[in-house]
Design an enzyme around this catalytic site. Sequence first.
Site, PDB file in Angstrom:
ATOM      1  N   GLY A 161      65.197   2.429  33.990  1.00 46.98           N
ATOM      2  CA  GLY A 161      65.488   2.937  32.658  1.00 46.98           C
ATOM      3  C   GLY A 161      66.047   1.924  31.671  1.00 46.98           C
ATOM      4  O   GLY A 161      66.747   2.287  30.737  1.00 46.98           O
ATOM      5  N   ASN A 194      64.353   0.296  29.462  1.00 49.38           N
ATOM      6  CA  ASN A 194      63.751   0.607  28.160  1.00 49.38           C
ATOM      7  C   ASN A 194      64.394   1.841  27.544  1.00 49.38           C
ATOM      8  O   ASN A 194      64.660   1.882  26.342  1.00 49.38           O
ATOM      9  CB  ASN A 194      62.242   0.841  28.300  1.00 49.38           C
ATOM     10  CG  ASN A 194      61.471  -0.451  28.279  1.00 49.38           C
ATOM     11  OD1 ASN A 194      61.377  -1.110  27.253  1.00 49.38           O
ATOM     12  ND2 ASN A 194      60.936  -0.847  29.419  1.00 49.38           N
ATOM     13  N   LEU A 220      55.644   7.467  35.969  1.00 47.94           N
ATOM     14  CA  LEU A 220      54.443   7.137  36.741  1.00 47.94           C
ATOM     15  C   LEU A 220      53.452   8.290  36.924  1.00 47.94           C
ATOM     16  O   LEU A 220      52.379   8.099  37.471  1.00 47.94           O
ATOM     17  CB  LEU A 220      54.844   6.573  38.109  1.00 47.94           C
ATOM     18  CG  LEU A 220      55.545   5.209  38.026  1.00 47.94           C
ATOM     19  CD1 LEU A 220      55.949   4.722  39.418  1.00 47.94           C
ATOM     20  CD2 LEU A 220      54.655   4.176  37.357  1.00 47.94           C
ATOM     21  N   LEU A 239      50.685  11.032  35.663  1.00 46.19           N
ATOM     22  CA  LEU A 239      49.747  11.258  34.557  1.00 46.19           C
ATOM     23  C   LEU A 239      50.174  12.510  33.795  1.00 46.19           C
ATOM     24  O   LEU A 239      50.517  13.535  34.387  1.00 46.19           O
ATOM     25  CB  LEU A 239      48.340  11.437  35.124  1.00 46.19           C
ATOM     26  CG  LEU A 239      47.204  11.531  34.109  1.00 46.19           C
ATOM     27  CD1 LEU A 239      47.065  10.235  33.310  1.00 46.19           C
ATOM     28  CD2 LEU A 239      45.890  11.848  34.805  1.00 46.19           C
ATOM     29  N   ASN A 288      53.690   5.587  25.031  1.00 49.64           N
ATOM     30  CA  ASN A 288      53.978   4.907  26.296  1.00 49.64           C
ATOM     31  C   ASN A 288      54.069   3.410  26.047  1.00 49.64           C
ATOM     32  O   ASN A 288      53.517   2.910  25.062  1.00 49.64           O
ATOM     33  CB  ASN A 288      52.845   5.188  27.295  1.00 49.64           C
ATOM     34  CG  ASN A 288      53.086   4.539  28.642  1.00 49.64           C
ATOM     35  OD1 ASN A 288      54.202   4.556  29.163  1.00 49.64           O
ATOM     36  ND2 ASN A 288      52.051   3.944  29.218  1.00 49.64           N
ATOM     37  N   HIS A 318      53.244  -0.205  28.030  1.00 48.43           N
ATOM     38  CA  HIS A 318      52.562  -0.788  29.184  1.00 48.43           C
ATOM     39  C   HIS A 318      52.877  -2.286  29.194  1.00 48.43           C
ATOM     40  O   HIS A 318      52.826  -2.927  28.146  1.00 48.43           O
ATOM     41  CB  HIS A 318      51.049  -0.553  29.060  1.00 48.43           C
ATOM     42  CG  HIS A 318      50.295  -1.048  30.244  1.00 48.43           C
ATOM     43  ND1 HIS A 318      50.250  -0.352  31.429  1.00 48.43           N
ATOM     44  CD2 HIS A 318      49.584  -2.188  30.443  1.00 48.43           C
ATOM     45  CE1 HIS A 318      49.538  -1.036  32.307  1.00 48.43           C
ATOM     46  NE2 HIS A 318      49.119  -2.149  31.731  1.00 48.43           N
ATOM     47  N   ASP A 346      46.475   4.718  29.948  1.00 45.50           N
ATOM     48  CA  ASP A 346      46.491   3.494  29.125  1.00 45.50           C
ATOM     49  C   ASP A 346      45.337   3.374  28.133  1.00 45.50           C
ATOM     50  O   ASP A 346      44.950   2.270  27.775  1.00 45.50           O
ATOM     51  CB  ASP A 346      46.485   2.244  30.031  1.00 45.50           C
ATOM     52  CG  ASP A 346      47.634   2.253  31.015  1.00 45.50           C
ATOM     53  OD1 ASP A 346      48.701   2.782  30.659  1.00 45.50           O
ATOM     54  OD2 ASP A 346      47.463   1.743  32.127  1.00 45.50           O
ATOM     55  N   GLU A 349      59.647  -5.945  25.696  1.00 41.37           N
ATOM     56  CA  GLU A 349      59.619  -4.471  25.678  1.00 41.37           C
ATOM     57  C   GLU A 349      60.875  -3.931  25.013  1.00 41.37           C
ATOM     58  O   GLU A 349      60.822  -3.028  24.187  1.00 41.37           O
ATOM     59  CB  GLU A 349      59.527  -3.921  27.106  1.00 41.37           C
ATOM     60  CG  GLU A 349      58.195  -4.179  27.764  1.00 41.37           C
ATOM     61  CD  GLU A 349      58.115  -3.572  29.161  1.00 41.37           C
ATOM     62  OE1 GLU A 349      58.709  -2.514  29.385  1.00 41.37           O
ATOM     63  OE2 GLU A 349      57.453  -4.164  30.016  1.00 41.37           O
TER      64      GLU A 349
HETATM   65  C1  GRF Z   1      58.382  -1.378  32.176  1.00 44.02           C
HETATM   66  O1  GRF Z   1      57.884  -2.606  32.573  1.00 44.02           O
HETATM   67  C2  GRF Z   1      57.319  -0.622  31.420  1.00 44.02           C
HETATM   68  O2  GRF Z   1      56.416  -1.444  30.768  1.00 44.02           O
HETATM   69  C3  GRF Z   1      56.602   0.124  32.492  1.00 44.02           C
HETATM   70  O3  GRF Z   1      57.595   0.449  33.439  1.00 44.02           O
HETATM   71  C4  GRF Z   1      58.682  -0.465  33.328  1.00 44.02           C
HETATM   72  C5  GRF Z   1      59.936   0.346  33.157  1.00 44.02           C
HETATM   73  O4  GRF Z   1      61.088  -0.424  33.263  1.00 44.02           O
HETATM   74  N1  GRF Z   1      55.832   1.204  31.938  1.00 44.02           N
HETATM   75  P1  GRF Z   1      62.484   0.254  32.961  1.00 44.02           P
HETATM   76  O5  GRF Z   1      62.645   1.431  33.912  1.00 44.02           O
HETATM   77  O6  GRF Z   1      62.509   0.670  31.539  1.00 44.02           O
HETATM   78  O7  GRF Z   1      63.517  -0.811  33.250  1.00 44.02           O
END
Ligand code: GRF
Length: 196
Positions: free
Chosen positions: A12, A14, A85, A87, A102, A104, A145, A174
């Site tokens: 988490g 992000n 993860l 869909l 999302n 990626h 995606d 990110e």
């Molecule tokens: C990130 O690399 C994102 O691009 C992918 O999953 C990862 C999540 O990382 N979809 P975090 O849980 O936010 O640290």
Amino acid sequence: MLNIAIFASGGGSNAEAIINHLKNHEYLSVRLIVSNRKNAGVLNRAKKHGIETLVIDREEFYKNKDFTIKLATAQIELIVLAGFLWLIPPFLVEAFPKKIINIHPALLPKYGGKGMYGYHVHQAVFDNKEKESGPTVHYVNEVYDEGNIILQARCQLLPTDQPEDIAAKVLRLEHQIYPVAVEIVGRFIREGKKNY
Ligand code: GRF
């Protein structure tokens, strides 16, 4: 307030970057964190920030009614996937048109699709000796995606970069672009509503 739900399966980082960015925001609020794993690190981060959490199982997630009622009760208007993860089922895509996004960890359309997540992505970028990589923020539709791209950022890769170095470079980007993208899409939704 325009309420946001973040769906995440992992650590988490992000999600937390978005939470921090939107703290005290004029009209955007992270209202709910949804996870499919009860031990996901994202849940601790949510608690630290006093944000409500919801752990879902597969049956509940794919069974239309109950889950959408929970989102409606929390008055969610934007869904942000951050390392989630599963869909997204068609009924949810239909219920949130252009309101699910999302991130990626590669420059889509390259290195996307089923099985392309986490380490697999960076390993493939490494194997192909790519000279650059970077995250892509995109709208979500029923196919992994493949929704329209909203924002991308690029970083140069060195011949000496290993997959974990690539991952670190991309993750740093990110954290920079995802909060901004969430803010942009949140503004679109808000302005769209004002125009109705
Ligand atoms: C990130 O690399 C994102 O691009 C992918 O999953 C990862 C999540 O990382 N979809 P975090 O849980 O936010 O640290």
